[in-house]
Structure formats: structure tokens, C-alpha cells
Design a protein around this motif. Structure first.
Motif, PDB file in Angstrom:
ATOM      1  N   GLU A   1       0.830  -1.217   0.000  1.00  0.00           N
ATOM      2  CA  GLU A   1       0.000   0.000   0.000  1.00  0.00           C
ATOM      3  C   GLU A   1       0.860   1.262   0.000  1.00  0.00           C
ATOM      4  O   GLU A   1       0.452   2.313  -0.473  1.00  0.00           O
ATOM      5  CB  GLU A   1      -0.873  -0.033   1.261  1.00  0.00           C
ATOM      6  CG  GLU A   1      -1.596   1.223   1.581  1.00  0.00           C
ATOM      7  CD  GLU A   1      -2.916   1.332   0.856  1.00  0.00           C
ATOM      8  OE1 GLU A   1      -3.467   2.432   0.862  1.00  0.00           O
ATOM      9  OE2 GLU A   1      -3.376   0.341   0.287  1.00  0.00           O
TER      10      GLU A   1
ATOM     11  N   ARG B   1      -0.721   7.510  -6.600  1.00  0.00           N
ATOM     12  CA  ARG B   1      -2.132   7.680  -6.236  1.00  0.00           C
ATOM     13  C   ARG B   1      -2.664   9.011  -6.763  1.00  0.00           C
ATOM     14  O   ARG B   1      -3.765   9.086  -7.304  1.00  0.00           O
ATOM     15  CB  ARG B   1      -2.312   7.602  -4.726  1.00  0.00           C
ATOM     16  CG  ARG B   1      -2.167   6.210  -4.185  1.00  0.00           C
ATOM     17  CD  ARG B   1      -2.387   6.237  -2.660  1.00  0.00           C
ATOM     18  NE  ARG B   1      -2.486   4.892  -2.174  1.00  0.00           N
ATOM     19  CZ  ARG B   1      -3.576   4.129  -2.270  1.00  0.00           C
ATOM     20  NH1 ARG B   1      -4.661   4.598  -2.828  1.00  0.00           N
ATOM     21  NH2 ARG B   1      -3.574   2.900  -1.802  1.00  0.00           N
TER      22      ARG B   1
ATOM     23  N   GLN C   1      -1.135   9.041   3.609  1.00  0.00           N
ATOM     24  CA  GLN C   1      -0.397   7.774   3.603  1.00  0.00           C
ATOM     25  C   GLN C   1       0.416   7.614   4.897  1.00  0.00           C
ATOM     26  O   GLN C   1       0.477   6.524   5.464  1.00  0.00           O
ATOM     27  CB  GLN C   1       0.527   7.685   2.387  1.00  0.00           C
ATOM     28  CG  GLN C   1      -0.189   7.497   1.061  1.00  0.00           C
ATOM     29  CD  GLN C   1      -0.816   6.125   0.932  1.00  0.00           C
ATOM     30  OE1 GLN C   1      -1.954   5.914   1.373  1.00  0.00           O
ATOM     31  NE2 GLN C   1      -0.099   5.197   0.332  1.00  0.00           N
TER      32      GLN C   1
ATOM     33  N   HIS D   1      -1.944   6.756   7.638  1.00  0.00           N
ATOM     34  CA  HIS D   1      -2.410   5.380   7.453  1.00  0.00           C
ATOM     35  C   HIS D   1      -1.378   4.402   8.010  1.00  0.00           C
ATOM     36  O   HIS D   1      -1.732   3.451   8.714  1.00  0.00           O
ATOM     37  CB  HIS D   1      -2.675   5.131   5.977  1.00  0.00           C
ATOM     38  CG  HIS D   1      -3.448   3.879   5.711  1.00  0.00           C
ATOM     39  ND1 HIS D   1      -3.919   3.571   4.472  1.00  0.00           N
ATOM     40  CD2 HIS D   1      -3.834   2.841   6.512  1.00  0.00           C
ATOM     41  CE1 HIS D   1      -4.549   2.408   4.520  1.00  0.00           C
ATOM     42  NE2 HIS D   1      -4.504   1.959   5.742  1.00  0.00           N
TER      43      HIS D   1
ATOM     44  N   ARG E   1     -10.471   1.118  13.488  1.00  0.00           N
ATOM     45  CA  ARG E   1     -11.002   0.648  12.200  1.00  0.00           C
ATOM     46  C   ARG E   1     -11.768   1.771  11.492  1.00  0.00           C
ATOM     47  O   ARG E   1     -11.647   1.944  10.283  1.00  0.00           O
ATOM     48  CB  ARG E   1     -11.902  -0.577  12.398  1.00  0.00           C
ATOM     49  CG  ARG E   1     -11.116  -1.854  12.653  1.00  0.00           C
ATOM     50  CD  ARG E   1     -12.002  -3.082  12.594  1.00  0.00           C
ATOM     51  NE  ARG E   1     -13.033  -3.100  13.627  1.00  0.00           N
ATOM     52  CZ  ARG E   1     -12.879  -3.585  14.848  1.00  0.00           C
ATOM     53  NH1 ARG E   1     -11.745  -4.139  15.213  1.00  0.00           N
ATOM     54  NH2 ARG E   1     -13.877  -3.567  15.710  1.00  0.00           N
TER      55      ARG E   1
ATOM     56  N   ILE F   1      -9.233   4.257  10.031  1.00  0.00           N
ATOM     57  CA  ILE F   1      -8.605   3.704   8.827  1.00  0.00           C
ATOM     58  C   ILE F   1      -9.590   3.786   7.665  1.00  0.00           C
ATOM     59  O   ILE F   1      -9.205   4.143   6.540  1.00  0.00           O
ATOM     60  CB  ILE F   1      -8.099   2.269   9.071  1.00  0.00           C
ATOM     61  CG1 ILE F   1      -6.895   2.311  10.015  1.00  0.00           C
ATOM     62  CG2 ILE F   1      -7.752   1.573   7.753  1.00  0.00           C
ATOM     63  CD1 ILE F   1      -6.405   0.948  10.479  1.00  0.00           C
ATOM     64  N   ALA F   2     -10.844   3.514   7.919  1.00  0.00           N
ATOM     65  CA  ALA F   2     -11.865   3.623   6.864  1.00  0.00           C
ATOM     66  C   ALA F   2     -11.976   5.063   6.362  1.00  0.00           C
ATOM     67  O   ALA F   2     -12.132   5.289   5.157  1.00  0.00           O
ATOM     68  CB  ALA F   2     -13.208   3.125   7.382  1.00  0.00           C
ATOM     69  N   ASP F   3     -11.874   6.041   7.265  1.00  0.00           N
ATOM     70  CA  ASP F   3     -11.903   7.449   6.859  1.00  0.00           C
ATOM     71  C   ASP F   3     -10.737   7.773   5.920  1.00  0.00           C
ATOM     72  O   ASP F   3     -10.904   8.508   4.948  1.00  0.00           O
ATOM     73  CB  ASP F   3     -11.827   8.374   8.075  1.00  0.00           C
ATOM     74  CG  ASP F   3     -13.092   8.363   8.917  1.00  0.00           C
ATOM     75  OD1 ASP F   3     -14.138   7.881   8.435  1.00  0.00           O
ATOM     76  OD2 ASP F   3     -13.012   8.841  10.076  1.00  0.00           O
ATOM     77  N   LEU F   4      -9.573   7.223   6.217  1.00  0.00           N
ATOM     78  CA  LEU F   4      -8.409   7.445   5.357  1.00  0.00           C
ATOM     79  C   LEU F   4      -8.618   6.816   3.983  1.00  0.00           C
ATOM     80  O   LEU F   4      -8.242   7.392   2.959  1.00  0.00           O
ATOM     81  CB  LEU F   4      -7.146   6.867   5.990  1.00  0.00           C
ATOM     82  CG  LEU F   4      -6.571   7.640   7.170  1.00  0.00           C
ATOM     83  CD1 LEU F   4      -5.432   6.867   7.804  1.00  0.00           C
ATOM     84  CD2 LEU F   4      -6.109   9.003   6.757  1.00  0.00           C
ATOM     85  N   GLU F   5      -9.201   5.645   3.967  1.00  0.00           N
ATOM     86  CA  GLU F   5      -9.470   4.977   2.691  1.00  0.00           C
ATOM     87  C   GLU F   5     -10.414   5.821   1.833  1.00  0.00           C
ATOM     88  O   GLU F   5     -10.227   5.931   0.631  1.00  0.00           O
ATOM     89  CB  GLU F   5     -10.047   3.582   2.911  1.00  0.00           C
ATOM     90  CG  GLU F   5      -9.066   2.594   3.506  1.00  0.00           C
ATOM     91  CD  GLU F   5      -7.888   2.272   2.602  1.00  0.00           C
ATOM     92  OE1 GLU F   5      -7.984   2.475   1.369  1.00  0.00           O
ATOM     93  OE2 GLU F   5      -6.861   1.829   3.114  1.00  0.00           O
TER      94      GLU F   5
ATOM     95  N   LYS G   1      -8.718   8.729   0.067  1.00  0.00           N
ATOM     96  CA  LYS G   1      -7.884   8.368  -1.084  1.00  0.00           C
ATOM     97  C   LYS G   1      -8.685   8.156  -2.363  1.00  0.00           C
ATOM     98  O   LYS G   1      -8.107   7.944  -3.425  1.00  0.00           O
ATOM     99  CB  LYS G   1      -7.112   7.082  -0.776  1.00  0.00           C
ATOM    100  CG  LYS G   1      -6.127   7.207   0.360  1.00  0.00           C
ATOM    101  CD  LYS G   1      -5.464   5.854   0.618  1.00  0.00           C
ATOM    102  CE  LYS G   1      -4.686   5.837   1.896  1.00  0.00           C
ATOM    103  NZ  LYS G   1      -3.965   4.573   2.071  1.00  0.00           N
ATOM    104  N   THR G   2     -10.003   8.235  -2.291  1.00  0.00           N
ATOM    105  CA  THR G   2     -10.835   7.865  -3.437  1.00  0.00           C
ATOM    106  C   THR G   2     -10.989   8.953  -4.491  1.00  0.00           C
ATOM    107  O   THR G   2     -11.413   8.661  -5.605  1.00  0.00           O
ATOM    108  CB  THR G   2     -12.238   7.426  -2.982  1.00  0.00           C
ATOM    109  OG1 THR G   2     -12.878   8.522  -2.327  1.00  0.00           O
ATOM    110  CG2 THR G   2     -12.165   6.217  -2.076  1.00  0.00           C
TER     111      THR G   2
END
Length: 163
Positions: free
Chosen positions: A4, A71, A101, A104, A124, A127-131, A134-135
Motif C-alpha cells: 500500500e 495515487r 499515507q 495510514h 477501524r 482507517i476507513a476514513d483514510l481509505e 484516497k478515493t
């Protein structure tokens, strides 16, 4: 290392060679302001990449974008060389993505701590907020790293030995 966070220069628009500033010293062979492409840049490749350290660019060898470069490049339909108006937005997105990053990585490392169940659930969620950040460019711009940093600091008591 987690894939990642691995840089993939072949899928990047040389954002580190554009966005970063450096001063001539033992780590860099010349002065370069942020936003000006490095004079060793040839297209999106470094013309002295094989000899960076020997040519006085140990700072380039040591730098790790944590995968932010590829990214960000993927989030734009064109690049700063084809459309110079994209220089500032790509640099800003690169700065933001590298911070995401880095956070993360820290959050994943925090997962190795002996966390209470409610704290692990919150980890968790973070981490989902960081994902989500990145979108896309809008999500990246909306993400505020300050809250994640404060939350990470709140874990400090878990690092202290019981006594």
C-alpha cells in the motif's frame, strides 16, 4: 513492507521532482524551489537516477513518497507537463496524499498495540476514513488530518509501562 505504501515511479508524474523544495548541501546537488521541476528531470524520469548518490543527491535516494505519487497521478486525467495549470493542484494533492499515507501507516502500526475493544473499533473507523480520503480529489481535500493525529496522540498512555 506493506505494498500500500510502496512508491511506483513508473505510474507517477514525477511529483516529488516537482513539488519538493531543497537546498544545495550534502544531500542535494543544487537549490530547487517547490513547483519548479528538478533540472535532472527528463520527461517523468530522472536523467541521473542510477547515480543519484554519487552525483550529490542522497536526499532523493532517501525520500519516500509512501505511494502518494502514483495515487495522485491516477486522480488526474492529465498531468502538469501537458497542462501547466495542473501544477499547483497536483502539488497540493501530493502534499495531502503523502500526509494521508503517513497517517495510514501510523494507524496500522497502532493496531499492534493492546487496544481495548472500543478503541480498536475506533481505529477501524479512522482507517476507513483514510481509505475514503484516497478515493478522489474532493474527498482528499475534505479530509482533516488533525483529528487523526489527535486520536493517535491519545494512545500515548498505552505506550507507557504500567507502574
Amino acid at each position: 513492507m506493506n505494498p500500500e505504501f510502496l512508491p511506483d515511479c513508473s505510474n507517477c508524474a514525477a511529483l516529488c521532482c516537482l513539488a519538493l523544495a531543497f537546498d544545495a548541501d550534502e544531500m542535494f546537488g543544487h537549490d530547487k524551489p517547490a513547483g519548479l521541476p528538478c533540472h535532472n528531470l527528463d520527461g517523468f524520469s530522472c536523467s541521473i537516477h542510477a547515480d543519484l548518490a554519487d552525483r550529490g543527491y542522497r536526499g532523493c535516494v532517501a525520500f519516500d513518497c509512501l505511494g502518494a505519487g502514483q495515487r495522485v497521478t491516477a486522480l488526474f486525467s492529465e498531468d502538469w507537463q501537458k497542462r501547466p495549470k495542473l501544477t499547483a493542484p497536483m502539488m497540493e494533492a501530493f502534499r495531502q496524499m503523502r500526509a494521508v499515507q503517513s497517517l495510514h501507516q501510523m494507524l496500522l502500526t497502532a493496531g499492534a498495540l493492546p487496544l481495548p475493544d472500543d478503541t480498536r473499533a475506533e481505529l477501524r473507523d479512522r482507517i476507513a476514513d483514510l481509505e475514503v480520503a484516497k478515493t478522489g480529489l474532493a474527498a482528499l481535500a475534505r479530509f482533516d488530518p488533525a483529528e487523526a493525529k489527535r486520536w493517535l496522540k491519545s494512545l500515548a498512555p498505552l505506550l507507557r509501562p504500567a507502574g
